[in-house]
Scaffold this motif. Structure first.
Motif, PDB file in Angstrom:
ATOM      1  N   ASP A   1       0.808  -1.204   0.000  1.00  0.00           N
ATOM      2  CA  ASP A   1       0.000   0.000   0.000  1.00  0.00           C
ATOM      3  C   ASP A   1       0.847   1.262   0.000  1.00  0.00           C
ATOM      4  OD1 ASP A   1      -2.882   0.983   0.242  1.00  0.00           O
ATOM      5  OD2 ASP A   1      -1.784   2.202   1.696  1.00  0.00           O
ATOM      6  N   ALA A   2       0.352   2.268  -0.723  1.00  0.00           N
ATOM      7  CA  ALA A   2       1.099   3.513  -0.929  1.00  0.00           C
ATOM      8  C   ALA A   2       1.072   4.434   0.285  1.00  0.00           C
ATOM      9  CB  ALA A   2       0.547   4.255  -2.149  1.00  0.00           C
ATOM     10  N   HIS A   3       0.417   4.032   1.380  1.00  0.00           N
ATOM     11  CA  HIS A   3       0.608   4.763   2.629  1.00  0.00           C
ATOM     12  C   HIS A   3       2.074   4.729   3.054  1.00  0.00           C
ATOM     13  CE1 HIS A   3      -3.750   4.882   3.446  1.00  0.00           C
ATOM     14  NE2 HIS A   3      -3.464   5.728   4.432  1.00  0.00           N
ATOM     15  N   PHE A   4       2.792   3.696   2.609  1.00  0.00           N
ATOM     16  CA  PHE A   4       4.111   3.404   3.152  1.00  0.00           C
ATOM     17  C   PHE A   4       5.171   3.488   2.058  1.00  0.00           C
ATOM     18  CE2 PHE A   4       0.745   0.949   5.248  1.00  0.00           C
ATOM     19  CZ  PHE A   4       0.743   1.629   6.467  1.00  0.00           C
ATOM     20  N   PRO A   5       6.402   3.869   2.431  1.00  0.00           N
ATOM     21  CA  PRO A   5       7.437   4.068   1.404  1.00  0.00           C
ATOM     22  C   PRO A   5       7.672   2.863   0.517  1.00  0.00           C
ATOM     23  CG  PRO A   5       8.161   4.951   3.523  1.00  0.00           C
ATOM     24  CD  PRO A   5       6.883   4.211   3.783  1.00  0.00           C
ATOM     25  N   TYR A   6       7.551   1.657   1.070  1.00  0.00           N
ATOM     26  CA  TYR A   6       7.806   0.456   0.270  1.00  0.00           C
ATOM     27  C   TYR A   6       6.673   0.165  -0.706  1.00  0.00           C
ATOM     28  CZ  TYR A   6       4.977  -1.375   4.147  1.00  0.00           C
ATOM     29  OH  TYR A   6       3.999  -1.565   5.097  1.00  0.00           O
ATOM     30  N   GLY A   7       5.554   0.900  -0.608  1.00  0.00           N
ATOM     31  CA  GLY A   7       4.426   0.662  -1.506  1.00  0.00           C
ATOM     32  C   GLY A   7       4.123   1.832  -2.415  1.00  0.00           C
ATOM     33  N   ARG A   8       5.097   2.655  -2.693  1.00  0.00           N
ATOM     34  CA  ARG A   8       4.811   3.893  -3.403  1.00  0.00           C
ATOM     35  C   ARG A   8       4.526   3.707  -4.893  1.00  0.00           C
ATOM     36  NH1 ARG A   8      10.280   7.487  -4.155  1.00  0.00           N
ATOM     37  NH2 ARG A   8      11.322   6.107  -5.639  1.00  0.00           N
TER      38      ARG A   8
ATOM     39  N   VAL B   1       6.411   7.313  13.682  1.00  0.00           N
ATOM     40  CA  VAL B   1       6.406   8.329  12.627  1.00  0.00           C
ATOM     41  C   VAL B   1       5.982   7.677  11.325  1.00  0.00           C
ATOM     42  CG1 VAL B   1       8.830   7.973  11.994  1.00  0.00           C
ATOM     43  CG2 VAL B   1       7.750  10.176  11.549  1.00  0.00           C
ATOM     44  N   LEU B   2       5.357   8.445  10.475  1.00  0.00           N
ATOM     45  CA  LEU B   2       5.060   8.008   9.114  1.00  0.00           C
ATOM     46  C   LEU B   2       5.520   9.118   8.184  1.00  0.00           C
ATOM     47  CD1 LEU B   2       3.824   5.856   7.297  1.00  0.00           C
ATOM     48  CD2 LEU B   2       1.615   6.961   7.547  1.00  0.00           C
ATOM     49  N   PRO B   3       6.482   8.829   7.310  1.00  0.00           N
ATOM     50  CA  PRO B   3       6.985   9.882   6.433  1.00  0.00           C
ATOM     51  C   PRO B   3       5.871  10.471   5.571  1.00  0.00           C
ATOM     52  CG  PRO B   3       8.369   7.918   6.304  1.00  0.00           C
ATOM     53  CD  PRO B   3       7.141   7.536   7.069  1.00  0.00           C
ATOM     54  N   ALA B   4       6.007  11.761   5.254  1.00  0.00           N
ATOM     55  CA  ALA B   4       5.079  12.386   4.305  1.00  0.00           C
ATOM     56  C   ALA B   4       5.030  11.549   3.037  1.00  0.00           C
ATOM     57  CB  ALA B   4       5.530  13.808   3.990  1.00  0.00           C
ATOM     58  N   ARG B   5       3.830  11.354   2.492  1.00  0.00           N
ATOM     59  CA  ARG B   5       3.703  10.537   1.275  1.00  0.00           C
ATOM     60  C   ARG B   5       4.030  11.396   0.057  1.00  0.00           C
ATOM     61  NH1 ARG B   5      -0.024   9.990   5.738  1.00  0.00           N
ATOM     62  NH2 ARG B   5      -0.598   7.827   5.986  1.00  0.00           N
ATOM     63  N   ALA B   6       5.228  11.899   0.060  1.00  0.00           N
ATOM     64  CA  ALA B   6       5.683  12.788  -1.020  1.00  0.00           C
ATOM     65  C   ALA B   6       6.469  11.970  -2.024  1.00  0.00           C
ATOM     66  CB  ALA B   6       6.535  13.912  -0.436  1.00  0.00           C
ATOM     67  N   TRP B   7       5.826  10.940  -2.536  1.00  0.00           N
ATOM     68  CA  TRP B   7       6.544   9.983  -3.385  1.00  0.00           C
ATOM     69  C   TRP B   7       6.973  10.636  -4.696  1.00  0.00           C
ATOM     70  CZ3 TRP B   7       7.117   8.000   0.791  1.00  0.00           C
ATOM     71  CH2 TRP B   7       6.136   7.376   1.563  1.00  0.00           C
ATOM     72  N   GLY B   8       8.235  10.494  -4.970  1.00  0.00           N
ATOM     73  CA  GLY B   8       8.824  11.103  -6.162  1.00  0.00           C
ATOM     74  C   GLY B   8       9.325  12.510  -5.942  1.00  0.00           C
ATOM     75  N   VAL B   9       8.899  13.144  -4.839  1.00  0.00           N
ATOM     76  CA  VAL B   9       9.370  14.503  -4.511  1.00  0.00           C
ATOM     77  C   VAL B   9       9.854  14.540  -3.061  1.00  0.00           C
ATOM     78  CG1 VAL B   9       7.915  15.665  -6.232  1.00  0.00           C
ATOM     79  CG2 VAL B   9       7.013  15.247  -3.937  1.00  0.00           C
ATOM     80  N   GLU B  10      10.402  13.426  -2.624  1.00  0.00           N
ATOM     81  CA  GLU B  10      10.868  13.338  -1.234  1.00  0.00           C
ATOM     82  C   GLU B  10      11.905  14.400  -0.900  1.00  0.00           C
ATOM     83  OE1 GLU B  10       9.787   8.995  -2.298  1.00  0.00           O
ATOM     84  OE2 GLU B  10      10.603  10.763  -3.319  1.00  0.00           O
ATOM     85  N   ASP B  11      12.681  14.824  -1.874  1.00  0.00           N
ATOM     86  CA  ASP B  11      13.761  15.785  -1.612  1.00  0.00           C
ATOM     87  C   ASP B  11      13.272  17.227  -1.530  1.00  0.00           C
ATOM     88  OD1 ASP B  11      15.563  13.704  -1.576  1.00  0.00           O
ATOM     89  OD2 ASP B  11      16.169  13.958  -3.674  1.00  0.00           O
ATOM     90  N   LEU B  12      12.022  17.482  -1.877  1.00  0.00           N
ATOM     91  CA  LEU B  12      11.501  18.841  -1.783  1.00  0.00           C
ATOM     92  C   LEU B  12      11.217  19.207  -0.324  1.00  0.00           C
ATOM     93  CD1 LEU B  12       8.958  19.076  -4.746  1.00  0.00           C
ATOM     94  CD2 LEU B  12      11.387  19.674  -4.726  1.00  0.00           C
ATOM     95  N   THR B  13      11.296  20.490  -0.012  1.00  0.00           N
ATOM     96  CA  THR B  13      10.909  20.967   1.311  1.00  0.00           C
ATOM     97  C   THR B  13       9.388  20.984   1.409  1.00  0.00           C
ATOM     98  OG1 THR B  13      10.774  23.276   0.629  1.00  0.00           O
ATOM     99  CG2 THR B  13      12.950  22.463   1.340  1.00  0.00           C
ATOM    100  N   PRO B  14       8.836  21.068   2.618  1.00  0.00           N
ATOM    101  CA  PRO B  14       7.379  21.185   2.723  1.00  0.00           C
ATOM    102  C   PRO B  14       6.789  22.338   1.914  1.00  0.00           C
ATOM    103  CG  PRO B  14       8.286  20.590   4.849  1.00  0.00           C
ATOM    104  CD  PRO B  14       9.458  20.839   3.936  1.00  0.00           C
TER     105      PRO B  14
END
Length: 616
Positions: free
Chosen positions: A247-254, A340-353
């Protein structure tokens, strides 16, 4: 119940929301929602506009009071988010009683009246009419009538049953002040391992589209109005084809994948939702991988950040001009306790909030789900990185829904009426009937010369060995046995298999991984069947590999969220089960692993095909 109801010189009653003693156009109930929206848009401060664009979790105080400290999941005191941050959209979590939440709604709306323009609050909710307890996707029914999960409604294979459920749920939501449903979830469950199938309507796109139309009509009516609950349909463009079912809630399911080229197949129910006026749409977290559509490569970023998906496809090609709400927490990491659950910013993880907010706005979304970081958007406006006209485009859509729902004219509810209506006896009876009739019988072998189901062979108070089922459910026609050796019959309820995970926040609530039962359980069930006929009922939140069970069970059935009493009503024939599988049941995990995530009914030689179900 309004704190400021006045009468204009011409005799029109209105709510004096901006506290100036005169009826402004946005306060005039005779004007159209469009005209009132345009008037209010010119009056709101930038801070008020920005507040409208955020929706976060909110919790109810123990006695229906406002919670003025952080809760289990909610981050801020109620007054801080409504008065301090000018927010007016909230997803409510735990509800104990109808009176409690009705009282809380009224306190919330009274607080909103104290703000400069008195913009009323829109309360939303994830599904809460069934059995699932998962703070990330759904809640058990509590005081509301209890029905099977959406997958069970689909198993009824009856469009009118879907409409009936939606009409009941609408009345119960409306009675307590909930005016926005964060559903239907119309993702096609084409990946057998995906952990969010229980709230879906199956994987037959054409049938799901029919169910979608009835569902939205039951909640919204023919047009969105004061008696409606607005639907936020999800998860565009279809969240089912998750790579390996993670599931895409989680980094391994993005990653979301389309090895079978079936992207447009997954769009079908969403096109129907648009045609039937869904008030909103929610993109999923998933990040498309190697997706080419109409000769164009789709950027590999989460759908909430994806302009090709939201602006070009949803708004442009499909013509949707309603509200687009992102799924929860695309901007900031979510910290709850020591998890903690990382922000689901898949593909843009390196961007700031801040940069993520920019990307979401550029993509075309109107509201940030699960966020309350209004300061970041205000900073972007002050820095000239976001234009106020872009904000106005989203605020216009958000206000229009509030006006159409009649919230500006009366957002209050009657506590006594809410208590009398929610969970009403006839609603509970409809829910119980759906629980029992949706049960799907997969095997029904002969016992004493006839099929074992219904259990009419067993008379004179048979002895029943049972597991995971309360003895009270069958105490009126049988008595409990201490062991299979002393039983006339064994009835075992099981959960569908999954691999427990608990590292990230929410992860423990998601059933993911293998669909195989542990070999020890299979062996123990076989030993039980050596002593007496064995009936196994599996709670079907995902398919289970039942192949090892079939040789020795006397009957096999699946439920989609049913009480013990409803299960026994189906087994005994007090209520006739008519359920048909909304998805197929694979024969093996090898077949699952070899199948394509986006293709329906793609496992080789399935144990039971989609729409299978025996009559008894």
């Amino acid at each position: 119940m309004s704190l400021r109801t006045l009468t204009s010189p011409d005799g029109t009653e209105f709510r004096d929301l901006n506290h100036n003693g005169t009826m402004e156009p946005y306060e005039d109930p005779r004007l159209s929602p469009e005209d009132r929206t345009e008037d209010l848009l010119t009056r709101l401060t930038l801070k008020e506009k920005v507040g409208l664009m955020f929706q976060t979790v909110i919790e109810v105080g123990p006695d229906g009071d406002l919670l003025e400290q952080p809760g289990f999941i909610s981050k801020s005191p109620t007054t801080e988010v409504i008065v301090g941050k000018c927010m007016t959209h909230f997803n409510v979590h735990q509800i104990r009683t109808a009176r409690q939440v009705a009282r809380w709604n009224n306190a919330l709306q009274a607080l909103a009246e104290t703000t400069p323009h008195g913009v009323p609050v829109t309360i939303s909710t994830d599904p809460r009419h069934a059995f699932t307890e998962n703070a990330g996707v759904a809640f058990p029914a509590g005081p509301f009538s209890q029905w099977p999960e959406a997958l069970g409604l689909a198993a009824l294979n009856d469009v009118e049953a879907i409409r009936s459920f939606a009409e009941v749920a609408r009345q119960e939501y409306r009675a307590v002040g909930i005016r926005s449903a964060l559903h239907p979830q119309i993702d096609l469950a084409t990946e057998p391992r995906w952990g969010r199938q229980a709230q879906s309507l199956g994987h037959d796109a054409n049938r799901v589209a029919e169910f979608t139309a009835a569902y939205i009509q039951g909640f919204q009516g023919d047009v969105l109005g004061p008696d409606s609950v607005a639907c936020i349909t999800k998860h565009f463009p279809g969240g089912g084809p998750q790579k390996d079912g993670e599931d895409a809630h989680f980094p391994y399911g993005r990653e979301q994948v389309y090895p079978g080229g079936m992207f447009d197949y997954h769009l079908k129910p969403f096109i129907t939702a648009i045609e039937h006026g869904t008030a909103g749409m929610m993109p999923y977290y998933g990040m498309p991988q190697n997706l080419v559509r109409n000769g164009e490569t789709i950027e590999e970023v989460g759908f909430g950040f994806n302009k090709q998906i939201i602006t070009d496809l949803l708004r442009g090609e499909l013509g949707f001009d309603g509200v687009v709400v992102t799924d929860w927490e695309l901007v900031n990491d979510n910290h709850v306790g020591d998890q903690v659950l990382p922000a689901r910013a898949w593909g843009v993880e390196d961007l700031t909030p801040k940069e993520r907010i920019e990307r979401i706005l550029e993509a075309g979304a109107d509201q940030f789900g699960g966020e309350e970081c209004v300061d970041l958007l205000l900073d972007l406006l002050a820095e000239g990185r976001v234009d106020e006209a872009r904000i106005d485009a989203s605020v216009r859509r958000l206000l229009l829904v509030k006006f159409r729902l009649g919230l500006f004219d009366d957002p209050y509810v009657d506590e006594d009426a809410a208590e009398a209506l929610v969970g009403r006896e006839d609603f509970q009876a409809q829910g119980f009937a759906a629980q029992a009739t949706s049960i799907t019988v997969l095997e029904n072998k002969e016992h004493q010369g006839a099929p074992i189901l219904p259990l009419t062979h067993f008379s004179n108070a048979p002895a029943i060995y049972s597991e995971n089922i309360k003895t009270e459910a069958y105490s009126d026609w049988a008595h409990p046995a201490d062991s299979p050796e002393t039983a006339d019959l064994a009835i075992i309820r099981l959960e569908a298999p999954f691999e427990p995970r608990a590292d990230l926040f929410l992860e423990a609530w998601f059933h993911q991984g293998s669909l195989e039962f542990p070999p020890g359980l299979v062996h123990r069930l076989r030993r039980i069947s050596d002593h007496c006929p064995l009936i196994v009922i599996i709670n079907f939140d995902r398919p289970a590999i039942v192949t090892p069970l079939v040789p020795f069970v006397s009957a096999l059935a699946v439920d989609y969220g049913s009480s013990d009493r409803a299960v026994l009503a189906a087994l005994t024939g007090d209520v006739t089960p008519v359920g048909k599988l909304p998805v197929e049941i694979p024969r093996s995990m090898d077949a699952v692993r070899a199948s394509r995530e986006d293709v329906p009914s793609d496992t080789e030689d399935p144990m039971y095909p989609v729409h299978f179900g025996l009559s008894i």
